[in-house]
Scaffold this motif. Structure first.
Motif, PDB file in Angstrom:
ATOM      1  N   GLU A  73      16.286  -2.229   2.565  1.00 52.45           N
ATOM      2  CA  GLU A  73      15.186  -2.063   3.499  1.00 52.45           C
ATOM      3  C   GLU A  73      14.886  -0.578   3.711  1.00 52.45           C
ATOM      4  N   SER A  74      13.631  -0.273   3.928  1.00 56.75           N
ATOM      5  CA  SER A  74      13.215   1.109   4.149  1.00 56.75           C
ATOM      6  C   SER A  74      13.614   1.563   5.548  1.00 56.75           C
ATOM      7  N   PRO A  75      14.007   2.825   5.700  1.00 60.10           N
ATOM      8  CA  PRO A  75      14.265   3.359   7.042  1.00 60.10           C
ATOM      9  C   PRO A  75      12.977   3.522   7.860  1.00 60.10           C
ATOM     10  N   LEU A  76      11.837   3.481   7.175  1.00 57.30           N
ATOM     11  CA  LEU A  76      10.554   3.569   7.858  1.00 57.30           C
ATOM     12  C   LEU A  76      10.088   2.152   8.183  1.00 57.30           C
ATOM     13  N   LEU A  77       9.977   1.844   9.464  1.00 51.85           N
ATOM     14  CA  LEU A  77       9.572   0.512   9.902  1.00 51.85           C
ATOM     15  C   LEU A  77       8.052   0.412   9.830  1.00 51.85           C
ATOM     16  N   LEU A  78       7.574  -0.431   8.935  1.00 50.65           N
ATOM     17  CA  LEU A  78       6.140  -0.515   8.660  1.00 50.65           C
ATOM     18  C   LEU A  78       5.581  -1.873   9.071  1.00 50.65           C
ATOM     19  N   THR A  79       4.479  -1.838   9.802  1.00 49.67           N
ATOM     20  CA  THR A  79       3.713  -3.035  10.124  1.00 49.67           C
ATOM     21  C   THR A  79       2.336  -2.900   9.494  1.00 49.67           C
ATOM     22  N   LEU A  80       1.918  -3.918   8.761  1.00 49.74           N
ATOM     23  CA  LEU A  80       0.566  -3.951   8.197  1.00 49.74           C
ATOM     24  C   LEU A  80      -0.257  -4.956   8.991  1.00 49.74           C
ATOM     25  N   ALA A  81      -1.255  -4.459   9.695  1.00 44.04           N
ATOM     26  CA  ALA A  81      -2.201  -5.318  10.416  1.00 44.04           C
ATOM     27  C   ALA A  81      -3.438  -5.430   9.537  1.00 44.04           C
ATOM     28  N   GLN A  82      -3.509  -6.499   8.781  1.00 40.28           N
ATOM     29  CA  GLN A  82      -4.524  -6.650   7.736  1.00 40.28           C
ATOM     30  C   GLN A  82      -5.545  -7.699   8.143  1.00 40.28           C
ATOM     31  N   CYS A  83      -6.814  -7.298   8.241  1.00 44.20           N
ATOM     32  CA  CYS A  83      -7.878  -8.272   8.442  1.00 44.20           C
ATOM     33  C   CYS A  83      -7.962  -9.142   7.188  1.00 44.20           C
ATOM     34  N   VAL A  84      -8.014 -10.443   7.390  1.00 44.10           N
ATOM     35  CA  VAL A  84      -7.906 -11.393   6.281  1.00 44.10           C
ATOM     36  C   VAL A  84      -9.036 -11.174   5.290  1.00 44.10           C
ATOM     37  N   SER A  85      -8.659 -11.052   4.025  1.00 50.54           N
ATOM     38  CA  SER A  85      -9.638 -10.931   2.957  1.00 50.54           C
ATOM     39  C   SER A  85      -9.666 -12.224   2.154  1.00 50.54           C
ATOM     40  N   LYS A  86     -10.596 -12.325   1.258  1.00 49.30           N
ATOM     41  CA  LYS A  86     -10.877 -13.596   0.598  1.00 49.30           C
ATOM     42  C   LYS A  86      -9.988 -13.818  -0.619  1.00 49.30           C
ATOM     43  N   GLY A  87      -9.439 -15.048  -0.721  1.00 48.40           N
ATOM     44  CA  GLY A  87      -8.766 -15.508  -1.935  1.00 48.40           C
ATOM     45  C   GLY A  87      -7.622 -14.641  -2.387  1.00 48.40           C
ATOM     46  N   ASP A  88      -7.652 -14.273  -3.668  1.00 43.64           N
ATOM     47  CA  ASP A  88      -6.560 -13.533  -4.283  1.00 43.64           C
ATOM     48  C   ASP A  88      -6.410 -12.126  -3.721  1.00 43.64           C
ATOM     49  N   ARG A  89      -7.436 -11.619  -3.076  1.00 37.34           N
ATOM     50  CA  ARG A  89      -7.324 -10.265  -2.525  1.00 37.34           C
ATOM     51  C   ARG A  89      -6.218 -10.194  -1.474  1.00 37.34           C
ATOM     52  N   MET A  90      -6.171 -11.189  -0.593  1.00 39.22           N
ATOM     53  CA  MET A  90      -5.139 -11.204   0.446  1.00 39.22           C
ATOM     54  C   MET A  90      -3.769 -11.402  -0.183  1.00 39.22           C
ATOM     55  N   ASP A  91      -3.674 -12.275  -1.177  1.00 39.81           N
ATOM     56  CA  ASP A  91      -2.396 -12.485  -1.859  1.00 39.81           C
ATOM     57  C   ASP A  91      -1.896 -11.178  -2.470  1.00 39.81           C
ATOM     58  N   TYR A  92      -2.790 -10.448  -3.114  1.00 46.10           N
ATOM     59  CA  TYR A  92      -2.414  -9.181  -3.742  1.00 46.10           C
ATOM     60  C   TYR A  92      -1.896  -8.204  -2.694  1.00 46.10           C
TER      61      TYR A  92
END
Length: 241
Positions: A73-92
């Motif tokens: 695990e990284s020592p840098l605690l990261l949160t990604l607040a991602q607005c939902v994108s369409k289809g495979d974009r969100m999966d990627y």
């Protein structure tokens, strides 16, 4: 080495039936046979040596060997607040965020989000995203699963956001870039959907303590933006140095 995630609990020097999905992957797809080694983890920070002790036509048994601790695990605690994108974009985005060490993912709905689902379909979408996260952990060697929060409207999440450390969102007109950020051990990155955040949402984010970040003169797509900035943050503050 082949790695698979299994639900806890797991015990050293024990045998257990191979779950159906894992059977399909290991036996039917990868063609593993009795005695061939692989690695098993359950998300608690450790992993186990494992072999197939018996293989039948429609089932198999695995034997777990010694447990070893594996802190990746990284020592840098990261949160990604991602607005939902369409289809495979969100999966990627989710796949690459996991590879880059993110610990928490908050899917959001904003004014320009193009994905509109009802409650039951959102549950199915979350289950699909959990599968993407698990697969990314298997591939990248992580032994802890990042937290996936329930989908929330951006306007409800921002005032209640309790994440510590840096709070960042992209702004091509911002005064500073990655190099101007103060040293921190945690960061939350807010990324808009395909059409970006609205002006009202940008103001609301600023009121919630999010600062604009400039990442060059080019406009990044939503599935690129989070991945690019997470990589830059790992290089600056995380374990890439």
């Amino acid at each position: 080495m082949i790695r698979i995630h299994l639900d806890p609990p797991l015990r050293e020097d024990s045998e257990m039936p191979l779950p159906e999905e894992a059977f399909r992957h290991l036996v039917q797809v990868l063609r593993l046979r009795e005695g061939e080694p692989f690695t098993v983890f359950c998300g608690d920070g450790g992993e186990y040596e494992a072999t197939l002790s018996a293989v039948a036509r429609r089932s198999a048994t695995l034997r777990l060997g010694a447990r070893r601790e594996a802190d990746r695990e990284s020592p840098l605690l990261l949160t990604l607040a991602q607005c939902v994108s369409k289809g495979d974009r969100m999966d990627y985005t989710l796949q690459k965020a996991v590879e880059l060490g993110v610990q928490r993912i908050q899917p959001l709905l904003s004014a320009r989000s193009v994905v509109k689902l009802d409650g039951e379909r959102w549950e199915k979408k979350l289950e699909h995203w959990r599968g993407v996260i698990v697969s990314a952990c298997e591939q990248s060697g992580r032994t802890r699963l990042p937290e996936l929060a329930a989908v929330q409207p951006l306007e409800r999440w921002l005032p209640a956001c309790a994440e510590a450390g840096l709070r960042l969102t992209l702004d091509p007109l911002a005064a500073g870039g990655i190099a101007s950020l103060p040293t921190r051990t945690s960061a939350t990155l807010l990324i808009g959907p395909e059409g970006g955040l609205s002006e009202a949402e940008i103001r609301q984010a600023a009121a919630a303590g999010f600062q604009g970040l400039r990442v060059g003169p080019r406009i990044l797509r939503t599935e690129t933006a989070g991945v690019a900035v997470l990589a830059a943050l790992q290089a600056r503050f995380g374990d890439w140095g």
